[in-house]
Design an enzyme around this catalytic site. Sequence first.
Site, PDB file in Angstrom:
ATOM      1  CG  ASP A  84     159.302  88.591 118.372  1.00 29.40           C
ATOM      2  OD1 ASP A  84     158.896  88.320 119.524  1.00 29.40           O
ATOM      3  OD2 ASP A  84     158.689  88.235 117.349  1.00 29.40           O
ATOM      4  CD  GLU A  85     159.506  83.946 119.174  1.00 28.28           C
ATOM      5  OE1 GLU A  85     159.714  83.443 120.303  1.00 28.28           O
ATOM      6  OE2 GLU A  85     158.456  83.765 118.536  1.00 28.28           O
ATOM      7  NE  ARG A 119     152.250  76.031 120.770  1.00 28.99           N
ATOM      8  CZ  ARG A 119     152.464  77.331 120.930  1.00 28.99           C
ATOM      9  NH1 ARG A 119     152.397  78.143 119.903  1.00 28.99           N
ATOM     10  NH2 ARG A 119     152.722  77.835 122.113  1.00 28.99           N
ATOM     11  CE  LYS A 178     156.175  85.990 120.281  1.00 31.57           C
ATOM     12  NZ  LYS A 178     156.658  86.550 119.016  1.00 31.57           N
ATOM     13  CB  THR A 179     152.968  89.772 116.761  1.00 33.04           C
ATOM     14  OG1 THR A 179     153.697  88.557 116.904  1.00 33.04           O
ATOM     15  CG2 THR A 179     153.354  90.435 115.455  1.00 33.04           C
ATOM     16  CD  GLN A 234     155.701  79.919 123.991  1.00 31.75           C
ATOM     17  OE1 GLN A 234     155.493  79.437 122.874  1.00 31.75           O
ATOM     18  NE2 GLN A 234     155.153  81.056 124.381  1.00 31.75           N
TER      19      GLN A 234
END
Length: 744
Positions: free
Chosen positions: A219-220, A603, A32-33, A250
């Site tokens: 973002d987020e 993770r 995503k970044t 998430q």
Amino acid sequence: MATYDTLNAEQYEAVTTTEGALLIIAGAGSGKTRVLTHRTAYLIEEMGINPYNIMAITFTNKAAAEMRERIDQMVGFGSESIWVTTFHSTCVRILRRFADRIGFDTSFTIYDADDQKQVMKEVCKSLEIDTKIYKEKMFLNVISSAKDTLTDPTEFALSATGDYARQRQAQVYREYQAVLKKNNAMDFDDLIMKTVELFKADLEVLDYYQERFKYIMVDEYQDTNTAQFELIRLLAGKYGNLCVVGDDDQSIYKFRGANIKNILNFEQYFPQAKVIKLEQNYRSTQNILDAANHVIAHNIGRKQKALWTEQDAGEKIHFKQFDTAYEEADYVAVDIEKQVRAGGSYSDSAVLYRTNAQSRMFEERFIQENIPYKLVGGVNFYARKEIKDILAYLKTIDNAKDDLAVKRIINLPKRGIGAASINKVQTFANEQEMSFYDAARIAEEIPGLGRGAAKITPFVTFIQTMRSKAKFLGVAELIRNIIADTGYVRELEAENTPEADARIENIDELISKAVSYEESTEAPTLSGFLEEVALVADIDDVVEGSDYVVLMTLHSAKGLEFPNVYLAGMEDGLFPSYMTIISDNSEEEMEEERRLCYVGITRAMKRLTITSAKMRMVRGETRFSKVSRFVSEIPMHLMNGTVATGKSIPKQVQEQKTSPYANTAKQILRSKPAAPVPIKVFSTEATNQMSLSYHEGDRVQHIKFGEGTVLSIVAGGRDFEVTVDFDRFGTKKMFASFAKLKKV
């Protein structure tokens, strides 16, 4: 110049969809970044958008700095005009220019947490509120939650009708805001709330920023609260070019005010919105992704998606169930050493768990095995404030030669003993060449101490009483006496904050440590316990360089990745928690817990190990648990599932298994292979020697919390665990001997 041919099809579509509302559902590890930075470059290079008209907003300074660096590298000249910032920084910049439009001076002060506490103390004092019953932190927590939902004092008061506790909170909220206004100050929650207020009150200011930020990226997005959503909605209201990136799977910060509906209902708020899903994962093997997909699929409130990768299936997920939590920690330590000997690094591995208190067992085993580690998002177990406080009491009771320990607790909890009195005692002790505590014992003889002596004497009397008890009480029972007689845990319960709950869990873990010590030592003593703790607590030189195993909670792990991950403590009652299982909103809370599990699984890059223990000590009592329901949601064909027995377990731990606790445990485990959800604690200790004057359903009175209704009574080893729904303070769990409840 940015190159776009390295993007996959969905990423490219997200980068090149520039007009209107866009929701990018970015699964874990889907880049995503990369999309956000390429999208920024595309707006400037291909669409000719002035960098001055672009805003990228996120939550933390660290995330904003990383995004800033990547955008600067990709865009180059002109990138400094883009606002790459956090929500709070954005609002400060806006209010510094226009706060005078809503009655504040633009040079307003921003109050940090300590400033807020000080204001709240003054407010409680002016309103004559007993802060032993109503804690300042509780009020601050309530006010923060209200501001997250843009509820001002007037609205809050209207919603409090007929509820005495809420009316009291409304009164405090109103007075707290009045003090801030008088001081020309805002707290962090005000920064967003007041900016929204500014935009709604002054359309000229709103129009100015709508013209400035014609293209907005967030973002987020799954972590936004109601106030942040409204801020973004207002800014994007004119041009509608709003791109939000997030993953509803998430969303794990509900306790901080995050509102998952912001992302789930995005298309309702912006009917013309386009939705693009990034499902290709660049982090994990397919087996790990399949496990995550199967677990999260049990949630109803989510956007449908399934992560996939071009990587191989990889190793199966390793599942290990142990008899005890000690064996679990021992296995993890041994397995990490095995991975390192095979050519790996310590930094490849991370141990993730649900609560901070779980770190204690792993810390001790790692220290014993000389495994370098770093505790992330927390403090070494024995360095945590509440643990140091209780240990300071134990040291003082043991010999009182440690002046630092005595001074740490002489006014903890508060006894009205100020710094001036403590300095006079220390000066006298230095002059007479005696310990601080010995000087305190003759406080009335200290020149100039005056009325301070009358406050010090009860403390000395308490320590002397505890010294007498220590001769016939075990260490665990002594700790229980300390927290009961000082009201230490009661004060934390009254705060009613997640931080206070975590501190209570840590104290419970210290009691468990004390019980383990007593059961595994031939002649346990208070001095021996303190010596053992000191040996494992001294970790100053353990971590050298950057090659270390990471220990962290699942909440702290979000956004990180590791080649080798251990998900520990996967038991019903621990994860998901017992309170989640019995909650009135159990379905909603269970989905939040499942999202947390999904975060943990994703993770892992190459290798994932899930561990659980049949027995775990909680509050010094042995609790029996079945494997977490989340593990059962992973198909067996994805797992190497075995029930393991511990290796290299010290003799004293093996002896511990022959104790009455362990014998009872093994009998139960033999007769009931699938143990029930850990509602009850079993022990041969005689709770049946205690008798209670009340039963489930009865009305009872507590000296601090007032009246309430008994919800449940659970037999423990040395006590009954009583859950009461108090009229004014909500649901509390307590030991019967501490609570001293009286039937009404």
